[in-house]
Design a protein around this motif. Structure first.
Motif, short mmCIF file in Angstrom:
data_model
loop_
_atom_site.label_atom_id
_atom_site.label_comp_id
_atom_site.label_asym_id
_atom_site.label_seq_id
_atom_site.Cartn_x
_atom_site.Cartn_y
_atom_site.Cartn_z
N ASN A 80 0.87 -1.19 0.00
CA ASN A 80 0.00 0.00 0.00
C ASN A 80 0.90 1.23 0.00
O ASN A 80 1.27 1.76 1.04
CB ASN A 80 -0.90 -0.03 1.23
CG ASN A 80 -1.92 1.10 1.22
OD1 ASN A 80 -1.80 2.07 0.48
ND2 ASN A 80 -2.94 0.97 2.07
N TRP A 128 -7.86 -2.73 2.53
CA TRP A 128 -7.45 -2.12 1.27
C TRP A 128 -7.10 -3.21 0.27
O TRP A 128 -6.86 -4.36 0.62
CB TRP A 128 -6.25 -1.17 1.47
CG TRP A 128 -5.02 -1.83 2.02
CD1 TRP A 128 -4.69 -2.00 3.34
CD2 TRP A 128 -3.94 -2.44 1.28
NE1 TRP A 128 -3.49 -2.67 3.47
CE2 TRP A 128 -3.01 -2.95 2.22
CE3 TRP A 128 -3.67 -2.61 -0.09
CZ2 TRP A 128 -1.83 -3.61 1.84
CZ3 TRP A 128 -2.50 -3.26 -0.48
CH2 TRP A 128 -1.60 -3.74 0.48
N ILE A 155 -4.31 1.97 -5.48
CA ILE A 155 -4.69 1.41 -4.18
C ILE A 155 -6.12 1.83 -3.89
O ILE A 155 -6.50 2.99 -4.09
CB ILE A 155 -3.76 1.91 -3.07
CG1 ILE A 155 -2.31 1.45 -3.32
CG2 ILE A 155 -4.23 1.43 -1.70
CD1 ILE A 155 -2.11 -0.05 -3.28
#
Length: 455
Positions: A80, A128, A155
């Motif tokens: 991320n 995520w 992302i």
């Protein structure tokens, strides 16, 4: 008063940590055959090849409800962050990392395994996911050659059922969470058939970039169980890569195979040996960019049953399924058409080629989104990740098959409809891409233009 005695939690059959590389899960786990086997106490139930000699990691009774943890399809290779270096350098020999196999008591070759997908969700500690464009020379994607693809990613942050991205501003949509990859184990005969037919295709297109298929590969082969070294070598030497879908299911990437779906799988080995992985938070029809869904790690809940002799009863050459009764409602759509003419390329006329038609519809949508202000990379990623719908309009009107791609209007925070005065172009920045020093001249110019706009 709540009753503890009759409140039995559903068993977790495979547990993983989404932040640890798949082949390093649990320090005492099995290392690849290339390193000598280690005696283990706690096997982890992951594997990245299809082979009938991979033993069941756990066994369930028909009707039992159980949970399976899944790492993301790359096995924690993607971070991320705001760089695409991890996409560029990904090791494709290690994908997909599947959880299982899970045997079902009483399942025999010739039966039909009925699988109910009761729930699919991301881990609470990892809210995520990501969508990626892969390198032309390392994975590619639908437009790998047309775009001379270079690594890029977005992302996505999850808030309940919704996804948003700092890399593709101005959109928010509900996910249709599903397993991209689910299937039963092949028999030795079926595995040999796969390797023979795909091997012939590879041989006929030996220098294709990206490859037309991925044959067995010892490098990166992994089974997270304590196997004899010779068995592991055999699996690595013969095991089918998990990249395409096949007769047993596999990597079909069907977005409507989601929570509430019921699947009917052919059984080829005793116990069926079900495996699952490659969980997606959302995906559009087609998954354009190879890593085109919103890839995630998470938990999937199953229940199974068996129909004896189901392969013969249902002429079951491949799985069939009932779609989920739960689907995001996006009734208003902007629909783009495509036909069997490469009018975005050399203008060549094809005969009833639905793939060419699909590509033209997608390219039409990408060109339109660029008029609104999205970069080509952002548009490419968005069409892969958002719940777009594609349909075959016609395959009878020679020479042009017609395929449509429908873009839901409700996912946008701004109006994208055509108007007499034209479209309003906004500034949406750029997704995570490679530094300009590593781009082709065209990509570098695109990146410089974005920087000039954003200051």
């Amino acid at each position: 008063m709540a009753t503890v005695a009759n409140s039995v939690p559903h068993e977790i059959l495979v547990e993983v940590d989404p932040f640890i590389p798949a082949d390093q899960q649990k320090a005492s786990g099995y290392c690849s055959f290339r390193i000598h086997c280690i005696n283990i106490s706690y096997p982890q139930g992951l594997h990245n090849r299809w082979h009938p000699d991979i033993p069941a990691f756990a066994t369930v009774k028909p009707g039992q409800v159980f949970d399976i943890h899944c790492v993301d399809w790359t096995g924690a290779q993607i971070g991320n962050n705001d760089t695409s270096d991890d996409i560029q350098n990904i090791d494709l020999s290690k994908i997909h990392n599947l959880s299982g196999p899970i045997a079902v008591e009483g399942a025999e070759p010739g039966d039909c395994l009925v699988v109910d997908i009761l729930d699919v969700r991301p881990f609470d500690k990892m809210p995520w996911g990501y969508t990626g464009i892969f390198e032309l020379e390392n994975g590619g994607g639908l437009f790998a050659r047309e775009f001379n693809s270079r690594a890029a990613k977005a992302i996505w942050d999850f808030k309940g059922i919704y996804a948003t991205s700092r890399h593709i501003p101005g959109v928010r949509f509900a996910g249709v969470s599903h397993p991209g990859l689910i299937g039963t184990a092949p028999s030795h005969e079926l595995l040999a058939t796969w390797n023979a037919r795909e091997g012939a295709l590879i041989e006929a297109h030996a220098n294709s970039v990206p490859p037309v298929a991925y044959g067995p590969l010892e490098k990166g082969a992994y089974v997270g169980q304590d196997l004899e070294e010779e068995v592991m070598k055999k699996i690595a030497r013969e095991g089918a890569r998990t990249i395409p879908g096949r007769e047993h299911g596999g990597n079909c990437d069907i977005k409507n195979l989601s929570r509430g779906s019921r699947c009917y799988f052919p059984v080829f080995v005793k116990g069926a040996n079900l495996s699952v992985g490659d969980l997606h938070f959302s995906q559009g029809d087609g998954e354009l960019s190879f890593c085109g869904a919103i890839e995630m790690a998470g938990v999937i809940k199953f229940s199974t049953s068996i129909i004896k002799g189901g392969i013969e009863k249902f002429a079951l050459k491949q799985p069939i399924f009932l779609p989920s009764p739960i689907d995001p409602l996006y009734s208003s759509k902007l629909v783009f058409e495509g036909i069997s003419v490469d009018y975005h390329g050399d203008g060549k006329q094809y005969n009833m080629d639905a793939t060419v038609a699909y590509k033209q519809a997608a390219l039409n949508a990408i060109a339109y989104l660029q008029k609104i202000g999205y970069t080509r990379e952002q548009a490419y990623l968005l069409l892969s990740a958002a719940p777009v719908e594609s349909h075959v309009g016609a395959v009878v009107d020679s020479p042009n098959a017609c395929v449509t791609l429908a873009l839901p209007l409700g996912i946008f925070e701004h109006d994208i409809l055509p108007k007499e005065e034209g479209l309003t172009k906004l500034n949406f920045g750029q997704c995570a891409i490679r530094p300009s020093s590593h781009l082709t001249p065209a990509h570098a110019q695109d990146w410089m233009s974005i920087n000039e706009v954003t200051g």
